[in-house]
Write an enzyme that holds these catalytic residues in place. Structure first.
Site, PDB file in Angstrom:
ATOM      1  N   ASP A 146      -8.697   9.780  10.947  1.00 21.51           N
ATOM      2  CA  ASP A 146      -8.455   9.554   9.516  1.00 21.51           C
ATOM      3  C   ASP A 146      -9.086   8.213   9.115  1.00 21.51           C
ATOM      4  O   ASP A 146      -8.469   7.381   8.456  1.00 21.51           O
ATOM      5  CB  ASP A 146      -6.946   9.540   9.242  1.00 21.51           C
ATOM      6  CG  ASP A 146      -6.617   9.814   7.770  1.00 21.51           C
ATOM      7  OD1 ASP A 146      -7.486  10.353   7.059  1.00 21.51           O
ATOM      8  OD2 ASP A 146      -5.499   9.488   7.340  1.00 21.51           O
ATOM      9  N   VAL A 201       3.605   0.900   2.932  1.00 26.79           N
ATOM     10  CA  VAL A 201       3.648  -0.237   3.856  1.00 26.79           C
ATOM     11  C   VAL A 201       4.165  -1.472   3.126  1.00 26.79           C
ATOM     12  O   VAL A 201       3.773  -1.740   1.985  1.00 26.79           O
ATOM     13  CB  VAL A 201       2.251  -0.518   4.447  1.00 26.79           C
ATOM     14  CG1 VAL A 201       2.287  -1.753   5.339  1.00 26.79           C
ATOM     15  CG2 VAL A 201       1.761   0.685   5.241  1.00 26.79           C
ATOM     16  N   ALA A 215       0.862  -1.181   0.000  1.00 25.33           N
ATOM     17  CA  ALA A 215       0.000   0.000   0.000  1.00 25.33           C
ATOM     18  C   ALA A 215       0.895   1.226   0.000  1.00 25.33           C
ATOM     19  O   ALA A 215       1.904   1.272   0.708  1.00 25.33           O
ATOM     20  CB  ALA A 215      -0.924   0.014   1.218  1.00 25.33           C
ATOM     21  N   ALA A 252       0.542   5.484   0.155  1.00 25.68           N
ATOM     22  CA  ALA A 252      -0.316   6.661   0.307  1.00 25.68           C
ATOM     23  C   ALA A 252       0.522   7.922   0.154  1.00 25.68           C
ATOM     24  O   ALA A 252       1.668   7.886  -0.303  1.00 25.68           O
ATOM     25  CB  ALA A 252      -1.022   6.619   1.662  1.00 25.68           C
TER      26      ALA A 252
END
Length: 510
Positions: free
Chosen positions: A290, A140, A133, A135
């Site tokens: 979030d 990650v 992942a 962002a």
């Protein structure tokens, strides 16, 4: 560095929107008048050549926000949870910004881990995957600890992300300064304070040691919450730019079809995610700020797993009680009590008429309760509330912008599971329980007990403190009236507007 040079950044923002085709999409979504469309596009068209090209394989708005930088990406993440505001198609496109951005090479990530932790990756981990992942701030990797064989997630900050975010924030300060100078009516919203608050949130997200501490505190608060789970922090493998935690296995919250196919009750999930957030905010005063789809998974046993604790919100006990009474009043449609709470808390200037304010609140609430759940438009509600705040001269309270923004995001996630969910019905039991426990005879006794303890601790110093205070009171000129915050549900409008240079740029041109 803040200053006029950021004008170039703003010019490039408009040019990028036009070059990528995002300007037209935004105008269509906003249903802007023809004269406005022509004026704006005529203004930015000559500067197209300075705009960023972006990834041509992405849809226009996603392409523009990704090209412009991490602060713009953050705004896109928020919009991706609100199909009722931006439309289903655009919301689906923007979800790419949550955790599917282009990663940096795994070799760079390993080098960062070794530099931060002072270890050799191959000696500590049996496996260290490519990014699973990516962002706006970090990415990650899935890894496996050599000694125990346990799977973990290793989060690594993007190289140079601190400088990139600072450039965006500097440009936002210029936007806020322009608004504060040329839009006198908006000064009550304290745009510079809003950006300062936003900067504080971002800076804390860029230190993974703080995120690890937040995750640890959050886990302690929520360990008894049914249907909610958090991955454990591995402190020995965490530092400023690297954080390691247990691997969370589950289905991404955005994959609703897969969640339904796994046999999970979408309606129950919809209510649970909203109720969990309200419990954390009201009961604990410490909440995940979030909670978009990219930071939530659904485990095989149905638990909602939360991760990415870079942005956490905090509310003091007094603010929680006021906020709960406001929510409870709306739920009971007791607009007179809601108005009284605003005046008692100092949220409305004392020289305003409480009955008139109550009627204004009724005009906001009644249309909502008269609709079916699927017809309720949060955008329309926020628009009404913004008009009320302007009319009654209430000012923003920056520490609550995060709460209101997160409330909008969480509702968006809940509606993804069940588009017909009713936010008021889901909130009612949580708010009622908090009111029962925190506002009543038992709460009064607890408050008096705490006060007595404080007085006992400072007892020997009280006479001297009282004398010093009286002397200062006699010497100093009267203090100016303190700034007063405005009604809770409108704060998200200010937060979202300041957090997005795209939205502000359009507003300025209009």
């Amino acid at each position: 560095m803040r200053g006029p040079h950021n004008i170039l950044r703003l010019i490039r923002t408009g040019a990028t929107l036009e070059r990528t085709g995002a300007m037209k999409v935004i105008m269509d979504a906003a249903d802007a008048p023809k004269i406005t469309r022509v004026a704006i596009r005529t203004l930015v068209w000559p500067f197209q050549w300075v705009g960023l090209k972006g990834d041509t394989e992405l849809p226009p708005v996603t392409r523009a926000l990704q090209a412009l930088g991490p602060a713009y990406i953050k705004f896109g993440q928020i919009l991706s949870t609100r199909p009722d505001v931006v439309g289903t198609d655009l919301a689906a496109q923007l979800r790419v910004l949550q955790d599917k951005l282009p990663p940096f090479p795994v070799e760079v990530a390993k080098a960062e881990v070794e530099k931060e932790l002072g270890i050799r990756v191959d000696e500590v981990f049996d496996e260290f995957s490519e990014a699973v992942a990516a962002a706006s701030i970090a990415q990650v990797h899935k890894a496996r600890i050599r000694e125990s064989g346990e799977a973990v997630a290793v989060k690594v900050l993007r190289p140079g992300i601190e400088k990139a975010f600072q450039r965006d924030i500097d440009a936002f300060y210029l936007i806020a300064s322009v608004i504060d100078t040329f839009s006198p009516w908006s000064r009550r919203l304290r745009p510079l304070d809003v950006i300062e608050h936003f900067e504080g949130v971002v800076v804390s997200e860029l230190d993974l040691r703080l995120e690890s501490a937040s995750a640890s505190e959050f886990a302690a608060n929520t360990e008894n919450d049914a249907g909610f789970a958090l991955p454990r922090i591995r402190w020995g493998l965490s530092a400023r730019r690297v954080m390691t935690l247990d691997w969370a296995e589950g289905i991404n919250a955005a994959d609703v079809d897969d969640i339904a196919a796994a046999g999970h009750d979408l309606t129950e999930l919809s209510q649970r995610v909203l109720q969990l957030f309200l419990n954390h905010a009201l009961r604990d005063g410490f909440f995940h700020a979030d909670m978009h789809h990219g930071n939530l998974k659904i485990a095989a046993n149905g638990d909602i797993i939360a991760y990415d604790f870079g942005i956490m919100g905090h509310l003091d006990e007094y603010t929680r009680r006021v906020y709960a009474e406001i929510l409870f009043g709306f739920i009971r449609r007791d607009y007179n009590r809601v108005a009284e709470v605003h005046f008692e808390a100092g949220y409305v200037p004392a020289d305003r008429d409480v009955n008139e304010f109550a009627r204004a609140l009724r005009a906001v609430g009644e249309p909502i309760f008269g609709m079916n759940a699927e017809q309720i438009s949060m955008a329309r509600l926020l628009s009404y509330l913004f008009e009320v705040t302007e009319r009654f001269g209430m000012e923003t309270r920056t520490e609550l912008i995060l709460l209101q923004r997160t409330m909008v995001v969480v509702e968006g996630v809940a509606r993804t599971f069940d588009p017909q969910m009713n936010i008021w019905d889901a909130a009612k039991p949580v708010v009622e329980n908090y009111i029962k426990d925190s506002i009543g005879p038992r709460a009064m006794i607890d408050d008096l007990t705490k006060t007595a303890r404080v007085l006992a601790r400072f007892g020997p110093r009280l006479p001297a403190l009282a004398e010093a205070a009286l002397i200062r009171l006699g010497e100093e000129p009267p203090a100016p009236p303190r700034q007063r915050p405005y009604a809770a549900a409108a704060w998200v409008v200010v937060g979202a507007g300041m957090a997005s240079a795209v939205a502000v740029l359009i507003t300025l041109v209009n």
